[in-house]
Design an enzyme around this catalytic site. Structure first.
Site, PDB file in Angstrom:
ATOM      1  N   ASN A 195      50.238  42.387  42.386  1.00  0.00           N
ATOM      2  CA  ASN A 195      49.261  41.342  42.092  1.00  0.00           C
ATOM      3  C   ASN A 195      49.951  39.985  41.993  1.00  0.00           C
ATOM      4  O   ASN A 195      50.914  39.839  41.229  1.00  0.00           O
ATOM      5  CB  ASN A 195      48.542  41.621  40.767  1.00  0.00           C
ATOM      6  CG  ASN A 195      47.480  42.669  40.875  1.00  0.00           C
ATOM      7  OD1 ASN A 195      47.693  43.703  41.485  1.00  0.00           O
ATOM      8  ND2 ASN A 195      46.343  42.436  40.255  1.00  0.00           N
TER       9      ASN A 195
ATOM     10  N   ALA B 188      35.359  37.917  41.122  1.00  0.00           N
ATOM     11  CA  ALA B 188      35.629  37.370  39.796  1.00  0.00           C
ATOM     12  C   ALA B 188      35.030  35.982  39.592  1.00  0.00           C
ATOM     13  O   ALA B 188      34.887  35.538  38.450  1.00  0.00           O
ATOM     14  CB  ALA B 188      37.132  37.330  39.552  1.00  0.00           C
ATOM     15  N   THR B 189      34.684  35.278  40.680  1.00  0.00           N
ATOM     16  CA  THR B 189      34.079  33.955  40.530  1.00  0.00           C
ATOM     17  C   THR B 189      32.727  33.845  41.210  1.00  0.00           C
ATOM     18  O   THR B 189      31.996  32.881  40.956  1.00  0.00           O
ATOM     19  CB  THR B 189      35.000  32.852  41.096  1.00  0.00           C
ATOM     20  OG1 THR B 189      35.296  33.140  42.471  1.00  0.00           O
ATOM     21  CG2 THR B 189      36.301  32.787  40.312  1.00  0.00           C
ATOM     22  N   SER B 190      32.381  34.793  42.080  1.00  0.00           N
ATOM     23  CA  SER B 190      31.094  34.725  42.770  1.00  0.00           C
ATOM     24  C   SER B 190      30.682  36.118  43.215  1.00  0.00           C
ATOM     25  O   SER B 190      31.507  37.039  43.295  1.00  0.00           O
ATOM     26  CB  SER B 190      31.168  33.791  43.994  1.00  0.00           C
ATOM     27  OG  SER B 190      32.084  34.299  44.948  1.00  0.00           O
ATOM     28  N   GLY B 191      29.393  36.267  43.491  1.00  0.00           N
ATOM     29  CA  GLY B 191      28.875  37.540  43.975  1.00  0.00           C
ATOM     30  C   GLY B 191      27.995  37.315  45.181  1.00  0.00           C
ATOM     31  O   GLY B 191      27.591  36.183  45.485  1.00  0.00           O
ATOM     32  N   ARG B 192      27.693  38.403  45.877  1.00  0.00           N
ATOM     33  CA  ARG B 192      26.843  38.313  47.056  1.00  0.00           C
ATOM     34  C   ARG B 192      26.202  39.660  47.315  1.00  0.00           C
ATOM     35  O   ARG B 192      26.757  40.706  46.962  1.00  0.00           O
ATOM     36  CB  ARG B 192      27.655  37.868  48.283  1.00  0.00           C
ATOM     37  CG  ARG B 192      28.813  38.775  48.606  1.00  0.00           C
ATOM     38  CD  ARG B 192      29.979  38.075  49.264  1.00  0.00           C
ATOM     39  NE  ARG B 192      30.512  36.990  48.477  1.00  0.00           N
ATOM     40  CZ  ARG B 192      31.370  37.133  47.473  1.00  0.00           C
ATOM     41  NH1 ARG B 192      31.776  38.331  47.106  1.00  0.00           N
ATOM     42  NH2 ARG B 192      31.791  36.087  46.821  1.00  0.00           N
TER      43      ARG B 192
ATOM     44  N   THR C 165      40.568  35.215  44.246  1.00  0.00           N
ATOM     45  CA  THR C 165      41.029  34.804  42.923  1.00  0.00           C
ATOM     46  C   THR C 165      42.417  35.367  42.660  1.00  0.00           C
ATOM     47  O   THR C 165      43.292  34.707  42.095  1.00  0.00           O
ATOM     48  CB  THR C 165      40.043  35.289  41.846  1.00  0.00           C
ATOM     49  OG1 THR C 165      38.754  34.735  42.124  1.00  0.00           O
ATOM     50  CG2 THR C 165      40.490  34.861  40.467  1.00  0.00           C
TER      51      THR C 165
ATOM     52  N   ASP D  19      37.139  46.175  44.566  1.00  0.00           N
ATOM     53  CA  ASP D  19      36.932  45.304  45.722  1.00  0.00           C
ATOM     54  C   ASP D  19      38.127  45.303  46.672  1.00  0.00           C
ATOM     55  O   ASP D  19      37.959  45.201  47.892  1.00  0.00           O
ATOM     56  CB  ASP D  19      36.548  43.879  45.301  1.00  0.00           C
ATOM     57  CG  ASP D  19      37.473  43.257  44.265  1.00  0.00           C
ATOM     58  OD1 ASP D  19      38.557  43.823  44.001  1.00  0.00           O
ATOM     59  OD2 ASP D  19      37.121  42.196  43.721  1.00  0.00           O
ATOM     60  N   THR D  20      39.338  45.450  46.142  1.00  0.00           N
ATOM     61  CA  THR D  20      40.493  45.497  47.034  1.00  0.00           C
ATOM     62  C   THR D  20      40.489  46.766  47.874  1.00  0.00           C
ATOM     63  O   THR D  20      40.886  46.752  49.047  1.00  0.00           O
ATOM     64  CB  THR D  20      41.804  45.395  46.239  1.00  0.00           C
ATOM     65  OG1 THR D  20      41.749  44.254  45.377  1.00  0.00           O
ATOM     66  CG2 THR D  20      43.003  45.258  47.170  1.00  0.00           C
TER      67      THR D  20
END
Length: 474
Positions: free
Chosen positions: A297, A12-16, A260, A238-239
């Protein structure tokens, strides 16, 4: 035989983009490209900059091709619930962000026709105002949904742009609230009809490990990858991928995938949809190999990052790591607030909102950034502890160990306080659990490794040594 796969991991704040080198007894990650994921606020709301994300994915796959020619496959995971609407091959605007306030109209409209008690009995999902079905309803009310002939969740949209295939991977589709609960995943046609949503926009379901397609010619040209490179479905939520890589070597464990968001729960064979689980706001989401992720969550490190963003407006030199070190030295009592309060969901001045909560609840207001950070970390640890014990009670699953994976596993204060407040030992790591889970599912599909989830986790445990945090007496 050892081979290499490429994991596209969008947070949610970065990718790779990561290379995974995998074989019997071997598991190694190599980061080839990291990039920011920065939402954009326009006149009609908060959007994901999806085209920039896709450009970064292409750039990362190009670097992967140069470092490791002959990739066995590519897999994509991302955050849940959000999607792009398509008409033909055209995207109908940048996808809206789950933190955009528009979702409230969808919640009210859905619950007028189907109370949450009935909805939970159907889909077993925790109430979150941004669940996909509420977003769809907001789109229907605005007239946008009738313009679309397809909705693709974010990782499925990236896979479509890479391969041309339109599918919905089941672990992420389970977060829409529109799947059947238990057994083989299927779209819940009766529920979709009752809610008045268009069934035709939902693509066919695929399972983790299935081959989606191969790279389109222009993608192969842009990246330097072979056009025959398979695009493989992974746990695209992603989880779901992160839970694959939790090194749970015994069954009596809970997990916290901490970034996040903090996703806190246990892995089960069957869903739990009791009145008690509904009242506790626990969710049943799809996992790899048909497992159930029974979890809650919690706001997660969003509270920290958004606070830092606020402080940086007046002092650009503010950084999180020194603040955490200062927070560890705080000796005065700080407020433990409700980290799940809805006021903390939207972007904005988080320290001011925390102060307001403290005033309303007659708690000490943090007097410095260090005290505020300590208050946030204490509150997250309390929320994590409560969620672990509640998951155990609701599922009748004994929990003797907590695994924290993801970026939050690097926060030693958070890990120690979670151990202290829960009274349970915490094992921290791996940090890149999501990318590892993505890689493991691809590697198994390519025949580089074999076995069930426990075998995959044993490989993680043999490859990465977690940090141990023993609970201190309180």
């Amino acid at each position: 035989m050892t081979g290499t796969v490429a994991a596209v991991d969008l947070g949610a704040t970065s990718g790779r983009v990561m290379l995974g080198h995998v074989g019997p007894g071997e598991l190694r990650l190599e980061a080839v490209h990291r990039f920011a994921n920065t939402p954009v606020h326009t006149v009609d709301g908060l959007h994901w900059n999806i085209l920039e994300l896709y450009r970064s994915v292409i750039e990362g796959l190009g670097q992967a091709a140069r470092r490791s020619p002959g990739l066995a496959s590519v897999g994509i995971d991302s955050w849940a619930v959000d999607y792009g609407l398509l008409r033909g091959d055209r995207l109908l605007g940048a996808p809206l962000h789950y933190r955009d306030a528009r979702t409230a109209t969808g919640v009210a409209s859905i619950h007028e026709r189907m109370p949450f008690t009935e909805l939970y009995a159907e889909n077993g999902l925790q109430f979150l105002p941004f669940n996909t079905l509420y977003q769809f309803e907001a789109e229907r009310l605005s007239g946008m949904l009738e313009l679309a002939d397809q909705a693709l969740l974010v990782p499925d949209l990236i896979a479509f742009w890479l391969s041309g295939a339109r599918v919905a991977e089941s672990t992420n589709a389970s977060t829409t609230g529109l799947l059947t609960l238990g057994g083989e995943p299927r779209w819940n046609d009766a529920l979709i009809e009752r809610l008045g949503l268009p069934r035709g926009i939902l693509p066919p379901l695929v399972q983790p490990g299935e081959r989606i397609g191969t790279l389109l010619p222009h993608v192969a040209d842009a990246t330097g990858l072979d056009a025959a490179t398979p695009v493989v479905a992974v746990g695209s939520h992603d989880t779901a991928s992160a839970v694959v890589a939790v090194p749970m070597t015994d069954a009596d464990a809970a997990y916290i995938s901490c970034g996040t968001w903090g996703l806190v729960g246990v892995e089960l064979e069957h869903p739990v949809r009791t009145e008690a689980s509904r009242a506790a706001n626990f969710t049943n989401e799809g996992g790899v190999d048909g497992r159930v992720r029974f979890l809650h969550n919690v706001m997660g490190t969003w509270l920290l990052s958004e606070s830092v963003r606020t402080w940086q407006k007046s002092d650009p030199s503010v950084e999180l790591l020194p603040l955490v070190a200062a927070a560890e030295a705080v000796s005065t009592a700080v407020a433990v607030f409700d980290a799940n309060d809805p006021r903390f969901l939207e972007p904005g001045d988080m320290p001011a909102r925390i102060a307001a909560w403290c005033v309303e609840h007659d708690q000490p207001v943090p007097q410095s950034p260090a005290e505020c950070v300590r208050s946030i970390i204490e509150s997250l640890a309390e929320a994590f502890s409560d969620a672990v014990h509640t998951a155990s009670a609701l599922s009748n699953k004994t929990v003797r160990t907590i695994h924290i994976v993801g970026g939050g596993s690097q926060n030693a204060l958070l890990c120690q306080l979670t151990a202290d407040r829960s009274g349970l030992p915490v094992l921290a790591g791996p940090v890149e659990a999501t990318a590892l889970g993505n890689v493991l599912v691809q590697a198994r599909a390519a025949g580089l490794i074999s076995g069930d989830l426990e075998s995959l986790r044993a490989l993680v445990a043999a490859s990465i040594e977690p940090l141990h945090y023993a609970p201190h007496p309180r």
